[in-house]
Design a protein around this motif. Structure first.
Motif, PDB file in Angstrom:
ATOM      1  N   SER A   1      44.381  17.041  40.740  1.00  0.00           N
ATOM      2  CA  SER A   1      43.084  16.478  41.116  1.00  0.00           C
ATOM      3  C   SER A   1      42.810  16.699  42.596  1.00  0.00           C
ATOM      4  CB  SER A   1      43.042  14.983  40.798  1.00  0.00           C
ATOM      5  OG  SER A   1      43.187  14.755  39.408  1.00  0.00           O
ATOM      6  N   THR A   2      43.838  16.549  43.409  1.00  0.00           N
ATOM      7  CA  THR A   2      43.706  16.795  44.842  1.00  0.00           C
ATOM      8  C   THR A   2      43.340  18.253  45.107  1.00  0.00           C
ATOM      9  OG1 THR A   2      45.366  15.084  45.305  1.00  0.00           O
ATOM     10  CG2 THR A   2      44.890  16.654  47.071  1.00  0.00           C
ATOM     11  N   LEU A   3      43.979  19.157  44.371  1.00  0.00           N
ATOM     12  CA  LEU A   3      43.693  20.581  44.537  1.00  0.00           C
ATOM     13  C   LEU A   3      42.275  20.921  44.086  1.00  0.00           C
ATOM     14  CD1 LEU A   3      47.065  22.218  43.374  1.00  0.00           C
ATOM     15  CD2 LEU A   3      46.248  21.815  45.713  1.00  0.00           C
ATOM     16  N   LEU A   4      41.770  20.227  43.069  1.00  0.00           N
ATOM     17  CA  LEU A   4      40.393  20.455  42.635  1.00  0.00           C
ATOM     18  C   LEU A   4      39.406  20.095  43.743  1.00  0.00           C
ATOM     19  CD1 LEU A   4      40.195  19.169  38.926  1.00  0.00           C
ATOM     20  CD2 LEU A   4      39.895  21.506  39.748  1.00  0.00           C
TER      21      LEU A   4
ATOM     22  N   TYR B   1      36.872  22.957  45.738  1.00  0.00           N
ATOM     23  CA  TYR B   1      35.414  22.921  45.841  1.00  0.00           C
ATOM     24  C   TYR B   1      34.944  22.788  47.292  1.00  0.00           C
ATOM     25  CZ  TYR B   1      34.467  22.746  40.837  1.00  0.00           C
ATOM     26  OH  TYR B   1      34.341  23.063  39.503  1.00  0.00           O
ATOM     27  N   ILE B   2      35.646  21.983  48.070  1.00  0.00           N
ATOM     28  CA  ILE B   2      35.262  21.827  49.479  1.00  0.00           C
ATOM     29  C   ILE B   2      35.444  23.139  50.225  1.00  0.00           C
ATOM     30  CG2 ILE B   2      35.888  20.709  51.662  1.00  0.00           C
ATOM     31  CD1 ILE B   2      36.500  18.181  50.105  1.00  0.00           C
ATOM     32  N   ASP B   3      36.528  23.850  49.949  1.00  0.00           N
ATOM     33  CA  ASP B   3      36.778  25.126  50.627  1.00  0.00           C
ATOM     34  C   ASP B   3      35.729  26.164  50.222  1.00  0.00           C
ATOM     35  OD1 ASP B   3      38.108  26.720  52.408  1.00  0.00           O
ATOM     36  OD2 ASP B   3      39.714  27.299  51.044  1.00  0.00           O
TER      37      ASP B   3
ATOM     38  N   PRO C   1      37.387  32.249  50.938  1.00  0.00           N
ATOM     39  CA  PRO C   1      38.321  31.140  51.170  1.00  0.00           C
ATOM     40  C   PRO C   1      39.583  31.309  50.335  1.00  0.00           C
ATOM     41  CG  PRO C   1      36.452  30.426  49.819  1.00  0.00           C
ATOM     42  CD  PRO C   1      36.126  31.797  50.326  1.00  0.00           C
ATOM     43  N   PHE C   2      40.735  31.081  50.953  1.00  0.00           N
ATOM     44  CA  PHE C   2      42.008  31.313  50.275  1.00  0.00           C
ATOM     45  C   PHE C   2      42.517  30.060  49.578  1.00  0.00           C
ATOM     46  CE2 PHE C   2      46.640  32.684  50.534  1.00  0.00           C
ATOM     47  CZ  PHE C   2      46.495  33.654  49.557  1.00  0.00           C
ATOM     48  N   GLY C   3      41.979  28.900  49.958  1.00  0.00           N
ATOM     49  CA  GLY C   3      42.426  27.638  49.375  1.00  0.00           C
ATOM     50  C   GLY C   3      42.345  27.605  47.856  1.00  0.00           C
TER      51      GLY C   3
END
Length: 257
Positions: A107-110, A114-116, A227-229
């Motif tokens: 969930s944190t990675l999601l 999106y922010i990145d 973006p690489f994130g």
């Protein structure tokens, strides 16, 4: 069994609704608690019956009830992704502390992804606290020791830092942001150094293929600032579900016996 799966999926949908709030507000340094959900265009405070994950979007035909402005399809998409990941984690790891840790991690990675994509940043407010939080959470992961977590932290942060330093030294340009370095350090605390190497390989492969595909579709030859994130997130999630099996298969393929 299917009743439990339905409950888990609905739980994930609800969490996805909260993730949408984080994605929208964190880059603007706004509270994710107050005020409640509102239309970003007219400021209309969304009623609880208009805030049911996915269903409300379909019922309102993707528009604000008050002003009629279109609502991005990404809102229900994020909710669906959150619900599906909750279900997948449960089916893969069962009803265990390990499953809960992995779901919070995904969930944190999601949110970061999106922010990145939207802002080309990875907020420190997520990645920096995430390092000690997921380091502590790694103790709930079977076969994961504190040394594995620490090596994952050092390998993740150190590898990208070296790449960024070397690129800057050779080209005299900044090639990779500090946000990616902190993100991979956070990732490493939970999946260890093997997971970091797997993540780097998968993210580089998927990122390269995506960049080439975009250039072919656009028919332009230019340097893309991608973006690489999101690709790091893809690699880390792939490792959680398939990493051990893929590594085992790869080394068996190389073995002559």
């Amino acid at each position: 069994m299917y009743q439990v799966c339905i409950i888990i999926f609905i739980f994930g949908l609800c969490i996805g609704s909260f993730l949408n709030v984080c994605i929208f507000r964190l880059p603007e340094s706004k509270s994710i608690v107050r005020p409640g959900s509102m239309c970003p265009k007219c400021g209309y405070m969304i009623k609880f019956y208009d805030n049911i994950p996915v269903l409300s979007y379909l019922w309102l035909k993707g528009r604000c009830r008050q002003c009629g402005v279109p609502i991005s399809f990404r809102y229900p998409l994020t909710e669906l992704m959150s619900g599906l990941f909750a279900l997948c984690v449960f089916l893969r790891f069962g009803f265990t502390p390990e499953a809960l840790v992995y779901y919070v991690f995904i969930s944190t990675l999601l949110v970061i992804t999106y922010i990145d994509i939207d802002h080309q940043i990875i907020p420190d407010v997520i990645s920096l606290p995430g390092i000690p939080v997921f380091f502590a959470a790694s103790f709930l992961i079977p076969n994961m020791t504190w040394t594995d977590s620490l090596l994952g932290l050092l390998t993740g942060g150190g590898t990208l830092y070296f790449v960024a330093w070397a690129y800057s030294l050779i080209t005299h340009k900044e090639g990779m942001g500090g946000g990616d370095i902190k993100l991979l350090a956070m990732i490493g605390t939970l999946i260890g150094w093997k997971g970091v190497l797997f993540t780097i390989f998968v993210s580089s492969l998927v990122g390269t293929l995506t960049g080439v595909l975009i250039m072919l579709i656009s028919r332009k030859d230019f340097k893309l600032k991608v973006p690489f994130g999101p690709f790091l997130s893809i690699g880390a999630i792939a490792y959680i579900f398939f990493g051990q099996e893929i590594i085992y298969w790869y080394f068996n393929l190389l073995s002559p016996y």
